[in-house]
Motif scaffolding. Structure first.
Motif, PDB file in Angstrom:
ATOM      1  N   ALA A 111      -5.530   0.445  35.738  1.00 59.58           N
ATOM      2  CA  ALA A 111      -4.989   1.622  36.659  1.00 59.58           C
ATOM      3  C   ALA A 111      -4.989   0.674  38.240  1.00 59.58           C
ATOM      4  CB  ALA A 111      -5.690   3.384  36.650  1.00 59.58           C
ATOM      5  N   GLY A 112      -5.888   0.022  38.623  1.00 59.15           N
ATOM      6  CA  GLY A 112      -5.413  -0.464  39.989  1.00 59.15           C
ATOM      7  C   GLY A 112      -6.293   0.131  41.309  1.00 59.15           C
ATOM      8  N   VAL A 113      -7.797   1.231  40.454  1.00 53.88           N
ATOM      9  CA  VAL A 113      -8.126   1.850  40.717  1.00 53.88           C
ATOM     10  C   VAL A 113      -9.418   0.982  41.631  1.00 53.88           C
ATOM     11  CG1 VAL A 113      -9.385   4.233  40.940  1.00 53.88           C
ATOM     12  CG2 VAL A 113      -7.392   4.236  39.932  1.00 53.88           C
ATOM     13  N   LEU A 172      -7.054  10.426  48.708  1.00 52.54           N
ATOM     14  CA  LEU A 172      -7.558  11.700  48.292  1.00 52.54           C
ATOM     15  C   LEU A 172      -8.384  11.359  46.996  1.00 52.54           C
ATOM     16  CD1 LEU A 172      -4.129  12.951  47.472  1.00 52.54           C
ATOM     17  CD2 LEU A 172      -5.467  13.592  49.636  1.00 52.54           C
ATOM     18  N   SER A 173      -9.304  10.611  47.333  1.00 49.99           N
ATOM     19  CA  SER A 173     -10.502  10.832  46.262  1.00 49.99           C
ATOM     20  C   SER A 173     -11.235  11.815  46.214  1.00 49.99           C
ATOM     21  CB  SER A 173     -10.955   9.209  45.922  1.00 49.99           C
ATOM     22  OG  SER A 173     -12.381   9.130  44.611  1.00 49.99           O
ATOM     23  N   PRO A 174     -11.776  12.491  45.006  1.00 53.98           N
ATOM     24  CA  PRO A 174     -11.067  12.591  43.776  1.00 53.98           C
ATOM     25  C   PRO A 174     -10.052  13.303  43.857  1.00 53.98           C
ATOM     26  CG  PRO A 174     -13.100  13.548  43.361  1.00 53.98           C
ATOM     27  CD  PRO A 174     -13.079  13.183  45.357  1.00 53.98           C
ATOM     28  N   VAL A 175      -9.280  13.287  43.009  1.00 57.90           N
ATOM     29  CA  VAL A 175      -7.931  14.224  42.644  1.00 57.90           C
ATOM     30  C   VAL A 175      -7.845  14.589  41.144  1.00 57.90           C
ATOM     31  CG1 VAL A 175      -6.428  12.391  43.115  1.00 57.90           C
ATOM     32  CG2 VAL A 175      -5.217  14.608  43.339  1.00 57.90           C
ATOM     33  N   ALA A 176      -6.940  15.855  40.828  1.00 60.45           N
ATOM     34  CA  ALA A 176      -6.446  15.660  39.883  1.00 60.45           C
ATOM     35  C   ALA A 176      -5.235  16.524  39.521  1.00 60.45           C
ATOM     36  CB  ALA A 176      -7.723  16.448  39.133  1.00 60.45           C
ATOM     37  N   ALA A 177      -4.886  15.633  38.895  1.00 54.27           N
ATOM     38  CA  ALA A 177      -3.201  16.350  38.918  1.00 54.27           C
ATOM     39  C   ALA A 177      -2.311  17.136  37.671  1.00 54.27           C
ATOM     40  CB  ALA A 177      -2.765  16.287  39.952  1.00 54.27           C
ATOM     41  N   GLY A 178      -1.663  17.840  37.081  1.00 51.19           N
ATOM     42  CA  GLY A 178      -1.010  18.415  36.723  1.00 51.19           C
ATOM     43  C   GLY A 178       0.589  18.184  36.518  1.00 51.19           C
ATOM     44  N   ARG A 179       1.513  18.251  35.922  1.00 51.84           N
ATOM     45  CA  ARG A 179       2.828  18.254  36.215  1.00 51.84           C
ATOM     46  C   ARG A 179       4.052  18.212  35.268  1.00 51.84           C
ATOM     47  NH1 ARG A 179       3.859  11.369  37.197  1.00 51.84           N
ATOM     48  NH2 ARG A 179       3.241  10.658  34.877  1.00 51.84           N
ATOM     49  N   THR A 180       5.332  18.527  36.035  1.00 49.06           N
ATOM     50  CA  THR A 180       6.410  18.942  34.784  1.00 49.06           C
ATOM     51  C   THR A 180       6.568  16.908  34.190  1.00 49.06           C
ATOM     52  OG1 THR A 180       7.892  18.938  36.080  1.00 49.06           O
ATOM     53  CG2 THR A 180       7.117  20.910  34.663  1.00 49.06           C
ATOM     54  N   SER A 181       7.374  17.330  33.171  1.00 47.85           N
ATOM     55  CA  SER A 181       7.175  15.922  32.766  1.00 47.85           C
ATOM     56  C   SER A 181       9.193  16.087  31.670  1.00 47.85           C
ATOM     57  CB  SER A 181       6.503  15.607  31.229  1.00 47.85           C
ATOM     58  OG  SER A 181       7.117  16.240  30.273  1.00 47.85           O
ATOM     59  N   GLU A 182       9.762  14.715  31.517  1.00 43.73           N
ATOM     60  CA  GLU A 182      11.278  14.456  31.757  1.00 43.73           C
ATOM     61  C   GLU A 182      11.344  15.357  30.823  1.00 43.73           C
ATOM     62  OE1 GLU A 182      12.607  10.778  31.649  1.00 43.73           O
ATOM     63  OE2 GLU A 182      12.091  10.185  33.523  1.00 43.73           O
ATOM     64  N   GLU A 183      10.511  15.562  29.266  1.00 46.82           N
ATOM     65  CA  GLU A 183      10.524  15.929  27.809  1.00 46.82           C
ATOM     66  C   GLU A 183      11.022  17.398  28.076  1.00 46.82           C
ATOM     67  OE1 GLU A 183       7.479  15.372  25.250  1.00 46.82           O
ATOM     68  OE2 GLU A 183       7.623  12.908  25.094  1.00 46.82           O
ATOM     69  N   ASP A 184      10.146  17.856  29.793  1.00 48.96           N
ATOM     70  CA  ASP A 184      10.294  19.548  29.581  1.00 48.96           C
ATOM     71  C   ASP A 184      11.739  20.118  29.345  1.00 48.96           C
ATOM     72  OD1 ASP A 184       7.389  19.315  30.003  1.00 48.96           O
ATOM     73  OD2 ASP A 184       7.920  19.735  31.599  1.00 48.96           O
ATOM     74  N   ARG A 185      12.791  19.063  30.400  1.00 46.00           N
ATOM     75  CA  ARG A 185      13.995  20.037  30.146  1.00 46.00           C
ATOM     76  C   ARG A 185      14.495  21.321  30.813  1.00 46.00           C
ATOM     77  NH1 ARG A 185      15.985  15.121  30.926  1.00 46.00           N
ATOM     78  NH2 ARG A 185      15.807  13.686  29.457  1.00 46.00           N
ATOM     79  N   LEU A 186      13.208  21.811  31.273  1.00 45.20           N
ATOM     80  CA  LEU A 186      13.910  23.029  31.799  1.00 45.20           C
ATOM     81  C   LEU A 186      14.484  22.968  33.892  1.00 45.20           C
ATOM     82  CD1 LEU A 186      10.624  24.552  30.867  1.00 45.20           C
ATOM     83  CD2 LEU A 186      12.563  25.059  30.055  1.00 45.20           C
ATOM     84  N   PRO A 187      15.166  24.435  34.779  1.00 49.85           N
ATOM     85  CA  PRO A 187      15.551  23.639  35.401  1.00 49.85           C
ATOM     86  C   PRO A 187      14.037  24.136  36.187  1.00 49.85           C
ATOM     87  CG  PRO A 187      15.416  26.466  34.280  1.00 49.85           C
ATOM     88  CD  PRO A 187      15.507  25.234  33.367  1.00 49.85           C
ATOM     89  N   ALA A 188      13.009  23.325  36.195  1.00 47.20           N
ATOM     90  CA  ALA A 188      12.521  23.000  37.776  1.00 47.20           C
ATOM     91  C   ALA A 188      11.408  22.209  37.249  1.00 47.20           C
ATOM     92  CB  ALA A 188      11.857  24.403  37.420  1.00 47.20           C
ATOM     93  N   MET A 213       0.502   8.943  41.061  1.00 46.83           N
ATOM     94  CA  MET A 213       0.911   8.511  42.121  1.00 46.83           C
ATOM     95  C   MET A 213       0.716   7.357  42.311  1.00 46.83           C
ATOM     96  SD  MET A 213      -0.342  11.865  44.300  1.00 46.83           S
ATOM     97  CE  MET A 213      -2.336  11.512  44.174  1.00 46.83           C
ATOM     98  N   ALA A 214       0.623   6.447  43.263  1.00 43.62           N
ATOM     99  CA  ALA A 214      -0.248   4.528  43.807  1.00 43.62           C
ATOM    100  C   ALA A 214      -1.416   4.966  43.810  1.00 43.62           C
ATOM    101  CB  ALA A 214       1.031   4.793  44.972  1.00 43.62           C
ATOM    102  N   PRO A 215      -1.822   3.650  43.312  1.00 42.78           N
ATOM    103  CA  PRO A 215      -3.328   3.008  43.856  1.00 42.78           C
ATOM    104  C   PRO A 215      -3.383   3.858  44.841  1.00 42.78           C
ATOM    105  CG  PRO A 215      -2.674   2.382  42.699  1.00 42.78           C
ATOM    106  CD  PRO A 215      -1.145   2.799  42.868  1.00 42.78           C
ATOM    107  N   ASP A 216      -2.904   3.523  46.253  1.00 51.19           N
ATOM    108  CA  ASP A 216      -3.508   4.195  47.743  1.00 51.19           C
ATOM    109  C   ASP A 216      -3.275   5.413  47.900  1.00 51.19           C
ATOM    110  OD1 ASP A 216      -3.654   0.586  47.792  1.00 51.19           O
ATOM    111  OD2 ASP A 216      -1.756   1.170  48.716  1.00 51.19           O
ATOM    112  N   ALA A 217      -2.417   6.360  47.550  1.00 53.05           N
ATOM    113  CA  ALA A 217      -2.910   7.406  47.563  1.00 53.05           C
ATOM    114  C   ALA A 217      -4.004   8.337  47.285  1.00 53.05           C
ATOM    115  CB  ALA A 217      -1.250   8.429  46.853  1.00 53.05           C
ATOM    116  N   ILE A 218      -3.999   7.903  45.623  1.00 55.73           N
ATOM    117  CA  ILE A 218      -5.266   7.933  44.976  1.00 55.73           C
ATOM    118  C   ILE A 218      -6.676   7.666  45.667  1.00 55.73           C
ATOM    119  CG2 ILE A 218      -6.969   8.120  43.291  1.00 55.73           C
ATOM    120  CD1 ILE A 218      -4.355   9.157  42.690  1.00 55.73           C
ATOM    121  N   ARG A 219      -7.036   6.816  46.313  1.00 51.64           N
ATOM    122  CA  ARG A 219      -7.771   6.175  47.138  1.00 51.64           C
ATOM    123  C   ARG A 219      -8.349   7.170  48.296  1.00 51.64           C
ATOM    124  NH1 ARG A 219      -5.807   0.870  46.307  1.00 51.64           N
ATOM    125  NH2 ARG A 219      -6.640  -0.286  44.925  1.00 51.64           N
TER     126      ARG A 219
END
Length: 674
Positions: free
Chosen positions: A451-453, A598-614, A590-596
């Protein structure tokens, strides 16, 4: 020729010995202008008649006016909202007034006002004979019926009468002043006067004035600042020193007079007066009585919370007089607003790209383990874009919902018709094998090099899933809808829904229980998503988001606003394993520098498979849980517009926008907290 001083009224003999009086005017027996000159008896009679009529009029007015006839404007009081640190955020209402008891008004201000406005206040009967005479003279000259009134008369004018200057109003003022002096103590009158007078800057009353000019409560004013507020009673539009150099000169001269006048009357010693030589410059006009910008969204969220917790109606809250202490952190709100505006300015070009128009962003930031809403972004301006994007419904959450599916699987396992190989429990390393059975894989191992962390310790890889089959952790990172759609069915959609609601999402925001339910067809708000993710950050302790810590009305605290209690909704080990999986999402996004940073950080997100208007990005550190959503909507139309091409991104997802807002805001917030 009759003498000038003869009787003015002459009796005449009438039939039947009846006498009749007539007015000898024009006067008989006189020639020229003297015929038209009234005698002293006539003048005396007219004067007595006029005084009698005036006495009758005063008596009538006195008997008809009532002290209880307070005008509506004088009753109006603003609702005042405060930031979490206790400083004033905004005053909302038709009149910027906050009544305070006389005990909260320092003696220095009381003395300054009495010395310059009505030195005989404590001994006069409520009116000034000299002032009344001046009013009569002005009326005789055809001028405006006004004079230097006593404090009691000014209080009557502020509180009981309409503002026009007429003889009837002046008589009512006089009568009410006398009645008021007989029914109220001088302290009550002074308190009322200081709470109703206008000080300029749209401030009515000393409390609003103290905040408007010095950013402090009235009780904290010193004699120098008190003297300036007393000077402003002469006319806020003339003596506000910030308006111009001429205003400043007038204000400073009046300020010195107020202090000197107090020495003259014994309220200040010469030695104490000598300590106040530097003019107390007020701050620039900055106290907001406007709901523009983010303020309207903050007030909207606070009002909703108050009504839900206390039972107050919109009408009752709108009557004013409430002091509302919120959880909003002024610095965080400003930081979030600035971040959103900077990202949109750099990423969107609505003048060139049609897809960049009508782009809406909503965001909210909550303190994990507590539930306090620290900041939100509801839109560009609450007075122009009325929908609060941070607290809106109708925006599908997509793959950012999957952590609740994973949590339900880890907490409850799968249904009896599902199979877990060799009876091992479900873990984030479990995967669906070639036969379609959910199989427990080996425990995930740390691969920081991949991960380059470095020494960050984030889980970024899995061991042992054969033939490249994704584990539940990997499917969460990749946004694999097929895996999580099936997992939701195996766990039970009811259990998934209960897990999401238990974590903090509202039942009304849940979609129907269809196979697509597990991949985010529900429409929670950004506030609720930030709060639900905060449950994972708090090792499974759920706290409802709250925005108000205390409300009082006329000095009485309202009940029902205790901080919401926390409850354990999932095992701490489950919450930690979900957090571990979400850290992989953060590493991937996120880029490894951003992770460093904010460490530690956990996140969820939408994905390209969702195909929802948000598009969503939701993540947390140990200090903040923040949710950001991006969508497009057009006023007057139903539904959401597609995100295709937003920001020039041809992928159709525009996932970069919530990620940029989230990472920039969280990074600056983290640095500010250090």
């Amino acid at each position: 020729m009759r003498p000038i001083g003869r009787e003015a009224w002459v009796p005449r003999r009438l039939p039947g010995n009846v006498r009749r009086f007539r007015v000898d005017y024009p006067r008989r027996g006189l020639q020229g202008p003297l015929r038209w000159a009234p005698s002293w008896r006539q003048l005396l009679g007219l004067a007595l008649l006029g005084l009698g009529a005036l006495a009758a009029l005063v008596g009538y007015v006195y008997s008809t006016v009532h002290v209880t006839d307070v005008n509506a404007t004088a009753r109006a009081e603003a609702n005042v909202y405060y930031w979490a640190d206790g400083t004033q955020m905004v005053s909302v209402g038709p009149v910027n007034r906050q009544n305070v008891p006389l005990s909260d008004i320092p003696a220095s201000l009381q003395n300054a006002v009495i010395a310059t406005e009505n030195a005989t206040f404590y001994t006069d009967p409520g009116f000034s004979v000299r002032g009344l005479a001046r009013a009569v003279v002005n009326m005789a000259r055809g001028q405006e019926v006004q004079s230097g009134s006593t404090i009691t008369q000014q209080y009557v004018k502020n509180t009981y009468l309409t503002p026009e200057q007429t003889l009837d109003r002046k008589l009512r003022e006089l009568c009410l002043s006398v009645k008021l002096s007989r029914s109220l103590s001088k302290q009550e009158i002074l308190q009322g006067y200081l709470n109703t007078s206008w000080f300029g800057r749209n401030a009515y009353g000393v409390q609003a004035a103290a905040v408007a000019y010095y950013g402090m409560d009235a009780k904290d004013l010193d004699p120098a600042r008190s003297a300036l507020l007393a000077a402003l009673l002469k006319g806020g539009e003339l003596y506000d020193p910030s308006l111009s150099e001429a205003h400043h000169r007038r204000a400073e001269a009046r300020w010195r007079y107020v202090l000197d006048r107090q020495v003259e009357l014994g309220y200040l010693s010469k030695a104490e007066r000598a300590t106040y030589t530097v003019f107390p410059e007020p701050r620039p006009e900055s106290v907001s009585t406007s709901l523009s910008g983010q303020t309207g969204y903050l007030v909207d969220v606070a009002n909703k919370y108050i009504k839900n917790r206390t039972g107050l109606t919109t009408e009752e809250l709108g009557r004013g007089g409430y002091r509302i202490r919120t959880t909003f952190d002024k610095a965080e709100v400003e930081r979030l607003r600035g971040t959103v505006e900077e990202v949109t300015r750099e990423s969107l070009d609505p003048a060139r790209r049609i897809a960049d128009r009508e782009v809406q962003i909503g965001a909210a930031s909550i303190r994990p383990g507590d539930g306090a809403i620290l900041a939100l972004y509801g839109g560009s301006d609450a007075t122009e874009h009325f929908t609060n994007n941070a607290d809106t419904a109708g925006v599908p959450v997509g793959s950012a919902f999957k952590p609740f599916v994973l949590a339900a699987a880890l907490q409850h396992g799968v249904r009896s018709d599902g199979v877990v190989a060799r009876g091992l429990p479900v873990t984030s390393g479990s995967f669906y094998d070639a036969t379609g059975a959910l199989t427990s894989g080996r425990a995930p191992r740390l691969l920081p090099e991949r991960a380059g962390v470095g020494a960050g310790g984030f889980r970024s890889g899995e061991a042992g899933a054969p033939s490249g089959l994704p584990t539940l952790r990997q499917a969460l990172v990749r946004g694999d809808n097929g895996v999580y759609s099936r997992l939701g069915e195996d766990v039970g959609l009811e259990k998934v829904r209960d897990m999401a609601v238990g974590s903090g999402l509202l039942p009304l925001s849940m979609a129907s229980l269809e196979p697509s339910f597990s991949v985010g067809t529900s429409t929670p708000s950004a506030i609720r998503m930030a709060g639900a993710y905060a449950t994972f950050a708090a090792d499974g302790q759920q706290s409802d988001p709250y925005s108000v810590t205390a409300v009082s009305h006329l000095g009485t605290p309202l009940e029902g606003l205790d901080r919401p209690s926390s409850r354990q909704v999932l095992d701490p080990e489950v919450a930690r394993e979900v957090s571990g999986a979400l850290r992989d999402v953060a590493v991937d996004a996120m880029a490894p520098d951003a992770i460093r940073a904010l460490s530690p950080v956990a996140a969820g997100r939408t994905s390209e498979e969702d195909r929802l208007p948000a598009s969503w990005f939701v993540g947390y550190t140990d200090r903040l849980s923040t949710a950001v959503t991006v969508f497009r909507s057009r006023p007057g139309t139903d539904g959401l517009l597609p995100l295709n091409g937003v920001g020039g991104n041809e992928s159709g997802r525009a996932d970069f926008l919530p990620l940029r807002v989230w990472s920039s805001y969280m990074t600056t917030a983290s640095r500010a907290a250090e």
